[in-house]
Design an enzyme around this catalytic site. Structure first.
Site, PDB file in Angstrom:
ATOM      1  N   HIS A 381      -2.997  -0.532   1.809  1.00  0.00           N
ATOM      2  CA  HIS A 381      -2.529   0.564   0.947  1.00  0.00           C
ATOM      3  C   HIS A 381      -2.687   1.922   1.630  1.00  0.00           C
ATOM      4  CE1 HIS A 381      -1.948   2.472  -3.108  1.00  0.00           C
ATOM      5  NE2 HIS A 381      -2.619   3.442  -2.507  1.00  0.00           N
ATOM      6  N   GLU A 382      -3.896   2.210   2.084  1.00  0.00           N
ATOM      7  CA  GLU A 382      -4.147   3.522   2.689  1.00  0.00           C
ATOM      8  C   GLU A 382      -3.374   3.703   3.992  1.00  0.00           C
ATOM      9  OE1 GLU A 382      -5.369   5.672   0.909  1.00  0.00           O
ATOM     10  OE2 GLU A 382      -6.384   4.450  -0.592  1.00  0.00           O
ATOM     11  N   HIS A 385       0.034   5.111   3.365  1.00  0.00           N
ATOM     12  CA  HIS A 385       0.018   6.577   3.298  1.00  0.00           C
ATOM     13  C   HIS A 385      -0.068   7.187   4.704  1.00  0.00           C
ATOM     14  CE1 HIS A 385      -0.178   6.687  -1.004  1.00  0.00           C
ATOM     15  NE2 HIS A 385      -1.363   6.113  -1.078  1.00  0.00           N
ATOM     16  N   HIS A 388       3.349   7.015   6.367  1.00  0.00           N
ATOM     17  CA  HIS A 388       4.274   7.957   5.733  1.00  0.00           C
ATOM     18  C   HIS A 388       4.009   9.374   6.257  1.00  0.00           C
ATOM     19  CE1 HIS A 388       6.461   8.867   1.654  1.00  0.00           C
ATOM     20  NE2 HIS A 388       7.107   9.351   2.695  1.00  0.00           N
TER      21      HIS A 388
END
Length: 589
Positions: A381-382, A385, A388
């Site tokens: 998940h992290e 980020h 991105h």
């Protein structure tokens, strides 16, 4: 690796504390240069271009300095020097915000025609075209400088409702202690919420739920007044700025049509039978005569109880995300080996996990890795980020690099979905596969159905205030109860305390925020499935999306990536994924 290798290396930001202090001085110098331009920044093309570039320099340096101070503090919150530096940055932000209050109103004195003329004179202004497009769209909602000053001062009043809510719920409410089966005493508060509701002891879960929600219910009159005040402030602001509603004001900031919100609610409402089918399976597997809210979090499939070393977790994540390409995985390897990540929990370290994107530097990640399956998904998940931010900062100018909340959770959830699919394909046995299926169902339940439920409630209560309907605790409880009955069906038991659950949801103090979790997971599932199916252009379009930052409106960015959030198609696709997963799990049990 030495233990030091599992902590952040912040030297790429600042090689020393002295270099950080030097940047703080330079920030002050740049701020003063901008303030001296007050009243002249739109006077000609050259002055405008130079001022915008100064603002970029200020933003880049401030972001770097603030990130450094925050991460130093989060690594050891007991370090007095780190705490002092963190507070110093907080004061600096306040000072900058105050001194630059003139900036945006002054930019808005510019007309679109004049900007086009300036663009021909100074082509470098092309970098700021989209920024001005967004500003000009908001122009009809900007008031006179004197009125804007009043609203600016009132913003502190509007923000006080969150402060009152935090003071009441964090500092003043006395949450009771309850006993576990073994006699251990535990406080029935938000800190222990997930641990308690994951307990296999149903009687304990029930007592915890009743104690927690009962505490909110005991102060329900005050909590109603606080949320009522926040909504009235937001409605006043919308009316003052000439918006038809507070919902339209909130969505217009990112150019999101109201139809996106309405479509989400309508589509989920038409498919609540899927949620109810899931609840029926959960009840059946748990073997209960009835199903309560406190039964929704406990794992209902046998926990595979796997544990991973950090090295194993890295390799699994890299293999799961290899489908995103060699360059993508190559950057992830750098994140693992070049100390972008603070890995393990330790005394004084901040809890939880986050990613911190920093322009003109690589991103950083905070973890508290203990080796669980959940930790594996947190890494994926992290790192979504991270990628991105990494690609957007690499490809976009500073003014367009930052992405908004509507798109922020897409990359992280794409990674989670691809990890889930990889683990499912490599499951060692039936129990492991069923556990993964149940995890995926719980994720969609809590992110798609539950957040749409919250968005439905929020829309209704804002509408009541805008229609001048008195908002009472009884009315809010009735609306919330009726929504639970509609979404969860006749087979779900609605305890009296549950009608007060809205009082513990802090996101309601950020009006029309929660719906973006539901749209985000819908978009992510669609994009991940397209990539997994190797749909022509799917991967290339997705990587382009990751590189686009905030260079266009979020609806347009997602449409270019291959998912049209202005339609119900992504919501339906996510619901179909939920239904298919539920079919697989049901057939396997």
């Amino acid at each position: 690796m030495s233990q030091n290798e599992y902590t952040w290396d912040l030297s790429p930001l600042y090689p020393s504390a002295e270099s950080w202090e030097k940047d703080l001085t330079e920030i002050q110098v740049i701020l003063e240069q901008i303030v001296r331009r007050k009243g002249t920044i739109t006077s000609n093309a050259q002055t405008l271009s130079a001022t915008l570039q100064l603002m970029d320099q200020l933003g880049i340096k401030l972001e770097r300095a603030a990130s450094y101070a925050k991460m130093e503090f989060d690594a050891d919150m007991g370090d007095p020097a780190a705490k002092k530096d963190y507070e110093k940055l907080d004061l600096l932000y306040t000072k900058i915000s105050s001194q630059l209050a003139f900036y945006e109103p002054e930019l808005l004195q510019l007309t679109p025609d004049t900007f086009q003329q300036y663009l021909q004179e100074v082509p470098a202004l092309e970098t700021y075209r989209f920024m001005f497009e967004k500003l000009f769209q908001q122009k009809s909602h900007i008031l006179s400088p004197q009125e804007e000053e009043i609203l600016s001062q009132m913003a502190a009043l509007g923000g006080s409702f969150e402060k009152i809510y935090d003071d009441l719920t964090v500092n003043d409410l006395a949450f009771p202690e309850i006993e576990t089966r073994t006699g251990e005493k535990i406080t029935a508060n938000e800190t222990n919420y997930r641990k308690a509701l994951n307990s296999t002891d149903r009687a304990f879960r029930a007592r915890y739920f009743q104690a927690l929600l009962g505490t909110y219910r005991a102060s329900i009159n005050s909590l109603t007044s606080i949320i009522y005040g926040k909504i009235k402030y937001h409605a006043f602001l919308a009316k003052t700025r000439k918006y038809p509603s507070s919902r339209e004001m909130s969505l217009s900031v990112n150019h999101i049509p109201l139809s996106v919100y309405d479509t989400l609610i309508a589509t989920i409402r038409s498919n609540v039978h899927q949620l109810q089918r899931y609840l029926a399976l959960r009840q059946k597997v748990l073997g209960y005569d009835d199903l309560h809210f406190y039964d929704l979090f406990v794992p209902f499939i046998k926990d595979v109880d796997k544990n991973y070393t950090y090295a194993e977790a890295q390799e699994i994540v890299l293999k799961a995300l290899q489908i995103l390409g060699d360059d993508y995985v190559g950057v992830l390897r750098k994140a693992f080996t070049e100390r972008w990540i603070d890995v393990y929990p330790k005394k004084g370290k901040a809890s939880g996990a986050y990613a911190n994107g920093i322009y003109d530097a690589h991103p950083y990640v905070l973890l508290n890795f203990t080796g669980t399956l959940e930790d594996l998904f947190t890494i994926a998940h992290e790192l979504g980020h991270v990628m991105h931010s990494y690609y957007s900062n690499l490809k976009q100018p500073y003014v367009d690099a930052d992405y908004v909340i509507f798109t922020a959770e897409v990359a992280s959830t794409v990674n989670e979905y691809l990890l889930y699919r990889y683990l499912l394909d490599h499951a060692a046995n039936k129990d492991e596969k069923n556990y993964l299926l149940s995890m995926h169902l719980d994720s969609i339940r809590s992110t798609l159905f539950r957040q749409a439920f919250f968005a439905d409630f929020e829309m209704q209560i804002h509408r009541l205030v805008e229609e001048d309907t008195p908002v009472t605790p009884e009315l809010l409880r009735q609306i919330y109860h009726d929504l639970y009955a509609y979404y969860h069906g006749d087979g779900f038991t609605i305890d009296d305390e549950l009608s007060c659950e809205w009082a513990r949801i802090p996101h309601f103090y950020r009006p029309f925020y929660v719906y973006q979790y539901a749209t985000g997971i819908s978009a992510a599932i669609c994009l991940a499935k397209n990539i997994e199916a190797q749909k022509p252009g799917a991967l290339e379009n997705y990587l382009q999306f990751l590189s686009s930052g905030g260079s266009d409106y979020p609806i347009n960015l997602l449409k270019k990536a291959g998912v049209d959030m202005s339609t119900s198609d992504p919501i339906i696709a996510a619901l179909q994924d939920f239904s298919a997963t539920l079919d697989l799990l049901t057939a396997s049990l």
